[in-house]
Design a protein around this motif. Structure first.
Motif, PDB file in Angstrom:
ATOM      1  N   GLY A   1     -64.142   7.964  -3.212  1.00  0.00           N
ATOM      2  CA  GLY A   1     -65.413   7.462  -3.725  1.00  0.00           C
ATOM      3  C   GLY A   1     -65.577   5.961  -3.755  1.00  0.00           C
ATOM      4  O   GLY A   1     -66.651   5.467  -4.094  1.00  0.00           O
ATOM      5  N   MET A   2     -64.520   5.216  -3.378  1.00  0.00           N
ATOM      6  CA  MET A   2     -64.669   3.765  -3.378  1.00  0.00           C
ATOM      7  C   MET A   2     -64.304   3.214  -1.994  1.00  0.00           C
ATOM      8  O   MET A   2     -64.858   3.658  -1.011  1.00  0.00           O
ATOM      9  N   ALA A   3     -63.343   2.305  -1.898  1.00  0.00           N
ATOM     10  CA  ALA A   3     -63.084   1.635  -0.615  1.00  0.00           C
ATOM     11  C   ALA A   3     -62.165   2.419   0.310  1.00  0.00           C
ATOM     12  O   ALA A   3     -62.021   2.058   1.478  1.00  0.00           O
ATOM     13  N   GLY A   4     -61.521   3.475  -0.203  1.00  0.00           N
ATOM     14  CA  GLY A   4     -60.641   4.272   0.651  1.00  0.00           C
ATOM     15  C   GLY A   4     -59.357   3.561   1.039  1.00  0.00           C
ATOM     16  O   GLY A   4     -58.784   3.820   2.106  1.00  0.00           O
ATOM     17  N   ARG A   5     -58.860   2.698   0.179  1.00  0.00           N
ATOM     18  CA  ARG A   5     -57.612   1.987   0.473  1.00  0.00           C
ATOM     19  C   ARG A   5     -56.823   1.759  -0.811  1.00  0.00           C
ATOM     20  O   ARG A   5     -57.281   2.075  -1.906  1.00  0.00           O
ATOM     21  N   CYS A   6     -55.633   1.188  -0.655  1.00  0.00           N
ATOM     22  CA  CYS A   6     -54.735   0.979  -1.791  1.00  0.00           C
ATOM     23  C   CYS A   6     -54.795  -0.471  -2.269  1.00  0.00           C
ATOM     24  O   CYS A   6     -54.978  -1.390  -1.468  1.00  0.00           O
ATOM     25  N   PRO A   7     -54.616  -0.696  -3.565  1.00  0.00           N
ATOM     26  CA  PRO A   7     -54.598  -2.062  -4.079  1.00  0.00           C
ATOM     27  C   PRO A   7     -53.276  -2.759  -3.774  1.00  0.00           C
ATOM     28  O   PRO A   7     -52.291  -2.120  -3.393  1.00  0.00           O
ATOM     29  N   THR A   8     -53.268  -4.049  -3.959  1.00  0.00           N
ATOM     30  CA  THR A   8     -52.037  -4.837  -3.925  1.00  0.00           C
ATOM     31  C   THR A   8     -51.780  -5.352  -5.336  1.00  0.00           C
ATOM     32  O   THR A   8     -52.548  -5.094  -6.268  1.00  0.00           O
ATOM     33  N   GLY A   9     -50.714  -6.120  -5.490  1.00  0.00           N
ATOM     34  CA  GLY A   9     -50.385  -6.689  -6.796  1.00  0.00           C
ATOM     35  C   GLY A   9     -51.463  -7.593  -7.342  1.00  0.00           C
ATOM     36  O   GLY A   9     -51.554  -7.794  -8.563  1.00  0.00           O
ATOM     37  N   ARG A  10     -52.323  -8.116  -6.479  1.00  0.00           N
ATOM     38  CA  ARG A  10     -53.394  -8.999  -6.944  1.00  0.00           C
ATOM     39  C   ARG A  10     -54.460  -8.261  -7.750  1.00  0.00           C
ATOM     40  O   ARG A  10     -55.293  -8.885  -8.397  1.00  0.00           O
ATOM     41  N   ALA A  11     -54.409  -6.913  -7.710  1.00  0.00           N
ATOM     42  CA  ALA A  11     -55.368  -6.135  -8.509  1.00  0.00           C
ATOM     43  C   ALA A  11     -55.052  -6.174 -10.001  1.00  0.00           C
ATOM     44  O   ALA A  11     -55.857  -5.716 -10.817  1.00  0.00           O
ATOM     45  N   ASP A  12     -53.888  -6.712 -10.379  1.00  0.00           N
ATOM     46  CA  ASP A  12     -53.506  -6.813 -11.795  1.00  0.00           C
ATOM     47  C   ASP A  12     -54.309  -7.939 -12.440  1.00  0.00           C
ATOM     48  O   ASP A  12     -53.806  -9.026 -12.709  1.00  0.00           O
ATOM     49  N   THR A  13     -55.570  -7.659 -12.718  1.00  0.00           N
ATOM     50  CA  THR A  13     -56.471  -8.708 -13.184  1.00  0.00           C
ATOM     51  C   THR A  13     -56.218  -9.154 -14.610  1.00  0.00           C
ATOM     52  O   THR A  13     -56.536 -10.277 -14.981  1.00  0.00           O
ATOM     53  N   ASN A  14     -55.634  -8.271 -15.438  1.00  0.00           N
ATOM     54  CA  ASN A  14     -55.366  -8.699 -16.817  1.00  0.00           C
ATOM     55  C   ASN A  14     -53.972  -9.296 -16.984  1.00  0.00           C
ATOM     56  O   ASN A  14     -53.570  -9.651 -18.093  1.00  0.00           O
ATOM     57  N   LYS A  15     -53.217  -9.364 -15.891  1.00  0.00           N
ATOM     58  CA  LYS A  15     -51.918 -10.044 -15.858  1.00  0.00           C
ATOM     59  C   LYS A  15     -50.918  -9.480 -16.858  1.00  0.00           C
ATOM     60  O   LYS A  15     -50.116 -10.214 -17.448  1.00  0.00           O
ATOM     61  N   ASP A  16     -50.925  -8.144 -17.022  1.00  0.00           N
ATOM     62  CA  ASP A  16     -49.939  -7.540 -17.922  1.00  0.00           C
ATOM     63  C   ASP A  16     -48.699  -7.059 -17.170  1.00  0.00           C
ATOM     64  O   ASP A  16     -47.795  -6.468 -17.767  1.00  0.00           O
ATOM     65  N   GLY A  17     -48.653  -7.319 -15.867  1.00  0.00           N
ATOM     66  CA  GLY A  17     -47.495  -6.935 -15.067  1.00  0.00           C
ATOM     67  C   GLY A  17     -47.628  -5.598 -14.373  1.00  0.00           C
ATOM     68  O   GLY A  17     -46.743  -5.205 -13.614  1.00  0.00           O
ATOM     69  N   PHE A  18     -48.727  -4.886 -14.619  1.00  0.00           N
ATOM     70  CA  PHE A  18     -48.966  -3.586 -13.995  1.00  0.00           C
ATOM     71  C   PHE A  18     -50.317  -3.576 -13.289  1.00  0.00           C
ATOM     72  O   PHE A  18     -51.305  -4.091 -13.834  1.00  0.00           O
ATOM     73  N   VAL A  19     -50.357  -2.969 -12.111  1.00  0.00           N
ATOM     74  CA  VAL A  19     -51.631  -2.539 -11.551  1.00  0.00           C
ATOM     75  C   VAL A  19     -51.900  -1.169 -12.151  1.00  0.00           C
ATOM     76  O   VAL A  19     -51.229  -0.182 -11.827  1.00  0.00           O
ATOM     77  N   SER A  20     -52.834  -1.098 -13.059  1.00  0.00           N
ATOM     78  CA  SER A  20     -53.124   0.154 -13.757  1.00  0.00           C
ATOM     79  C   SER A  20     -54.021   1.037 -12.902  1.00  0.00           C
ATOM     80  O   SER A  20     -54.562   0.615 -11.872  1.00  0.00           O
ATOM     81  N   VAL A  21     -54.215   2.276 -13.356  1.00  0.00           N
ATOM     82  CA  VAL A  21     -55.134   3.181 -12.667  1.00  0.00           C
ATOM     83  C   VAL A  21     -56.537   2.592 -12.647  1.00  0.00           C
ATOM     84  O   VAL A  21     -57.237   2.642 -11.624  1.00  0.00           O
ATOM     85  N   THR A  22     -56.961   2.023 -13.752  1.00  0.00           N
ATOM     86  CA  THR A  22     -58.293   1.430 -13.830  1.00  0.00           C
ATOM     87  C   THR A  22     -58.432   0.259 -12.867  1.00  0.00           C
ATOM     88  O   THR A  22     -59.463   0.120 -12.187  1.00  0.00           O
ATOM     89  N   GLU A  23     -57.421  -0.581 -12.790  1.00  0.00           N
ATOM     90  CA  GLU A  23     -57.486  -1.729 -11.880  1.00  0.00           C
ATOM     91  C   GLU A  23     -57.449  -1.286 -10.422  1.00  0.00           C
ATOM     92  O   GLU A  23     -57.971  -1.978  -9.545  1.00  0.00           O
ATOM     93  N   GLY A  24     -56.854  -0.126 -10.146  1.00  0.00           N
ATOM     94  CA  GLY A  24     -56.834   0.389  -8.787  1.00  0.00           C
ATOM     95  C   GLY A  24     -58.103   1.110  -8.389  1.00  0.00           C
ATOM     96  O   GLY A  24     -58.361   1.317  -7.195  1.00  0.00           O
TER      97      GLY A  24
END
Length: 206
Positions: free
Chosen positions: A84-107
């Motif tokens: 339903g979105m871009a059809g691809r996987c995030p990278t570490g830069r998706a960790d927008t809140n800088k907590d050390g995790f790319v969360s499900v929401t950020e992905g």
């Protein structure tokens, strides 16, 4: 580095997806050809997980095979088709809140929402997205999953049109050997982030 099992599965999937002539129905018309898609799963959140998946879709039935290694041992690992979105996987830069995790929401802007839950038994709808007791465990750090599941026509179309992504969840960022840590899951605050954070991801490509 791929293990022999992963390499064999990948080769078999590519051979199966070759250009065979369409089958004919009893009335002589061409039957709907199955969609065969593969996903090369690469790590997220420094999990070390990697693997491959094949999905054979015929109508609203999908024969799913997933082989993934480098997971937390003796722990359940939720697996889903997202779309339903871009059809691809995030990278570490998706960790927008800088907590050390790319969360499900950020992905989510990359792979979209859950459309199929790859449980080992019972329901496979998005409603089972957190049915931890029905997802495969990794006794030796690896999961081999095979199941034929029912998918929606929307999900079948997403796979056919390069919009579906397979995500495997569950990481052990602190090396404790269990899902723990002070940061809580963005999906269920009763769980640590490690339990639901994406561990491996791969777009499904016909």
């Amino acid at each position: 580095m791929r293990t022999p099992a992963l390499a064999t599965l990948t080769t078999a999937a590519l051979l199966t997806a070759g250009g065979a002539a369409p089958a004919l129905a009893h009335d002589g018309t061409a039957e709907q050809r199955p969609i065969i898609a593969t996903a090369h799963l690469r790590q997220l959140n420094h999990s070390g997980a990697h693997g491959v998946a094949t999905v054979r879709v015929h109508g609203t039935k999908a024969e799913v095979t997933v082989v993934v290694s480098g997971l937390l041992r003796n722990a359940p690992h939720a697996m889903h088709f997202h779309a339903g979105m871009a059809g691809r996987c995030p990278t570490g830069r998706a960790d927008t809140n800088k907590d050390g995790f790319v969360s499900v929401t950020e992905g989510h802007p990359f792979y979209g929402h859950i459309v199929t839950s790859l449980t080992t038994r019972g329901d496979t709808s998005p409603a089972s997205g957190l049915a931890i007791d029905r997802f495969p465990t990794a006794p030796y750090g690896s999961v081999v999953y095979r199941r034929t599941v029912t998918i929606s026509a929307h999900t079948a179309a997403a796979i056919a049109h390069h919009n579906a992504v397979l995500v495997v969840h569950g990481v052990d960022r602190n090396g404790s050997g269990a899902y723990d840590g002070r940061i809580k899951s963005d999906l269920d605050p009763s769980l640590p982030m490690e339990a639901t954070a994406p561990a491996a991801c791969g777009p499904l490509r016909p």
